[in-house]
Design a protein around this motif. Structure first.
Motif, short mmCIF file in Angstrom:
data_model
loop_
_atom_site.label_atom_id
_atom_site.label_comp_id
_atom_site.label_asym_id
_atom_site.label_seq_id
_atom_site.Cartn_x
_atom_site.Cartn_y
_atom_site.Cartn_z
N MET A 1 16.65 22.14 10.12
CA MET A 1 17.23 23.00 9.04
C MET A 1 18.25 24.66 9.39
SD MET A 1 20.45 22.85 6.41
CE MET A 1 21.36 22.97 4.98
N ARG B 1 12.81 28.23 15.10
CA ARG B 1 12.07 28.17 13.85
C ARG B 1 12.29 26.90 13.68
NH1 ARG B 1 12.63 31.15 8.17
NH2 ARG B 1 14.23 30.11 7.91
N ALA B 2 13.59 26.46 13.27
CA ALA B 2 13.52 24.61 13.26
C ALA B 2 13.26 24.33 13.96
CB ALA B 2 14.92 24.61 12.66
N PHE C 1 20.89 28.03 8.77
CA PHE C 1 21.63 28.17 7.43
C PHE C 1 22.58 30.20 8.35
CE2 PHE C 1 17.31 26.86 5.50
CZ PHE C 1 17.77 26.47 4.44
N ASN D 1 18.31 33.26 6.87
CA ASN D 1 17.15 33.16 5.75
C ASN D 1 15.57 33.32 6.79
OD1 ASN D 1 18.77 33.06 3.64
ND2 ASN D 1 18.06 30.72 4.06
N LEU D 2 15.16 34.33 7.73
CA LEU D 2 14.36 34.06 7.73
C LEU D 2 13.53 34.79 6.96
CD1 LEU D 2 15.10 36.13 12.10
CD2 LEU D 2 14.60 33.68 11.38
N PHE D 3 12.25 34.93 7.40
CA PHE D 3 11.10 35.31 6.90
C PHE D 3 10.53 36.85 6.82
CE2 PHE D 3 9.47 30.91 6.42
CZ PHE D 3 10.03 30.76 5.20
N PRO D 4 11.37 37.90 6.32
CA PRO D 4 11.37 39.43 6.75
C PRO D 4 9.71 39.84 7.13
CG PRO D 4 11.75 38.89 4.42
CD PRO D 4 11.65 37.90 4.66
#
Lengths: 255, 212
Positions: A93, A161-162, A95, A99-102
């Motif tokens: 998914m 990442r997905a 977005f 919505n990456l992990f900062p």
């Protein structure tokens, strides 16, 4: 064989009926673009497909297995949490807001799920991650943090990442809507490359140009229903429904 | 000056007691994290229980809570050590404040972070420990620093059950020797402690400054 089948999906938020009986079948390698005005339910549909939202009625199967099916009275009943988790792993998914992990570096963003969920070794996860970063043209950003990247770069990291979870199908929820116009091209290019590799994709988008060029099938949604679908040229160049025509003329006029 | 030197050993012993209360009460930090998460539980009775807990322990003076744990329990026939009463009162009281800080910190994290972790297949526990809490810690650091500094000074309250921590030692000396000097020395001790706490939090903040 269908990678994904959704049949007669209903979804309400309180009194608001967002999806009113939507069916969708996705074959392996197909690229589907879902277009439509805001509030048409297209993002909600996508979010229902991987259970970010739960549906009220209908059936969803992933690679032939039920994620949710309708009881006789029409109520949707979900499979066991374990099965759902397994099925959802087949779906990637992307977005609108990345919505990456900062707090994680670009590389760590790509490694975390393979390591935690698939128990891949750190070395192997890193190798996969670096290959994917190379593929989206960001190999040199591996050790940067998300805040140091442009929106377009962040979205390309999110796509990588997905992909790191090796999904059977990739879902994109308006992947370029949060980007400055000059940054959409780089993201669409990555998506086009994916399509050329026959990745199965469902793309909710406002990019009519992208839909026309890349999608095998274009679906036009309005007011919680699929109004019209067909090949890109059928739907975009020769729409049959009046609502599709008026939407397209508004969108295309704005360019 | 000679007077100062003469009472320093005694003040120092008081300071050790203060430090011990301070150190043990830091256990309320991990407890606060757990309670903060519990407060957000989807299991309603737990969330409701936590709300009551916070209401009671944040809504009454710490001084009264100290009296309760020592004299109150004694009155109903439960005798516990004075130190135990102090730790109960302080840990439970501070955990209530900290739980609220962690709760609001957790709620301030964008829903997209949960969704991203969710679609990647992370379990709820993994999402909490790997994705959410690390970001929460960075965000709540300033209010946590405030609470820890408050704690340094709140330790003075235990005089009420006759524990000889720094401020009580100062008070006793001041009364017996008819001078305010012990109070001044106590103030210096507190300032030194809070300065160290302040520096520590500044250091942690700087360490977490690698991302926005």
């Amino acid at each position: 064989m269908y990678v994904l089948q959704a049949n007669d999906i209903y979804k309400s938020f309180g009194q608001l009926k967002v999806l009113k009986g939507v069916s969708l079948e996705v074959k392996k390698g197909e690229v589907i673009a879902i277009i439509g005005p805001s509030g048409s339910g297209k993002s909600t549909l996508l979010r229902c497909l991987n259970r970010l939202e739960t549906i009220d009625r209908g059936t969803i199967t992933i690679t032939g297995e039920y994620m949710v099916k309708s009881e006789k009275d029409g109520r949707a009943v979900y499979s066991s949490e374990k099965d759902i988790t397994r099925l959802r792993r087949k779906m990637g998914m992307v977005f609108q807001n990345f919505n990456l992990f900062p707090h994680k570096s670009v590389l760590e963003n790509l490694m975390i799920a393979p390591m935690l969920v698939n128990q891949v070794s750190a070395d192997q996860a890193e190798e996969t991650a670096r290959n994917l970063l190379d593929k989206v043209g960001l190999a040199q950003k591996a050790n940067n943090y998300p805040f140091e990247l442009s929106g377009g770069q962040q979205q390309r990291v999110a796509i990588a990442r997905a992909l790191a979870m090796n999904p059977d199908i990739m879902c994109f929820d308006e992947p370029t809507s949060a980007l400055d116009p000059e940054l959409t091209g780089e993201v669409l290019r990555v998506m086009r490359d994916l399509a050329l590799e026959h990745m199965t994709m469902i793309v909710v988008t406002h990019e009519i140009g992208f839909a026309r060029e890349v999608a095998n099938r274009v679906i036009f949604m309005d007011e919680g229903l699929i109004v019209e679908q067909g090949t890109a040229s059928e739907v975009l160049l020769n729409p049959q429904q009046e609502r599709t025509q008026s939407f397209l003329s508004t969108v295309l006029m704005a360019r | 000056m000679d007077y100062v030197v003469s009472i320093l050993p005694q003040m120092f012993l008081g300071w050790l007691v203060t430090m011990q209360i301070f150190a043990v009460t830091l256990l309320s930090l991990p407890l606060g994290v757990i309670l903060g998460i519990a407060r957000l539980s989807k299991f309603k009775p737990l969330a409701w229980f936590m709300e009551c807990y916070v209401w009671i322990f944040r809504g009454t003076p710490l001084l009264l809570q100290l009296l309760f744990w020592y004299f109150g329990l004694m009155a109903v026939g439960v005798r516990i050590e004075r130190e135990t009463a102090v730790y109960m009162a302080f840990i439970l009281n501070y955990a209530a404040y900290l739980a609220e800080i962690f709760r609001s910190g957790i709620q301030s994290i964008d829903r997209g972070q949960y969704e991203a972790a969710d679609v990647l297949g992370l379990s709820r526990r993994q999402t909490m420990t790997q994705i959410i809490l690390p970001q929460v810690f960075k965000r709540v650091l300033p209010p946590i620093g405030n609470e820890v500094i408050n704690l340094v000074k709140d330790t003075a309250l235990v005089y009420i059950i006759a524990i000889s921590e720094l401020s009580r030692v100062a008070r006793i000396r001041a009364v017996t020797d008819d001078t305010l000097v012990p109070f001044a020395i106590a103030a210096v001790f507190y300032l030194l402690m809070t300065a160290i706490v302040q520096r520590f939090f500044k250091w942690v903040e700087a360490r977490l400054d690698y991302y926005h």
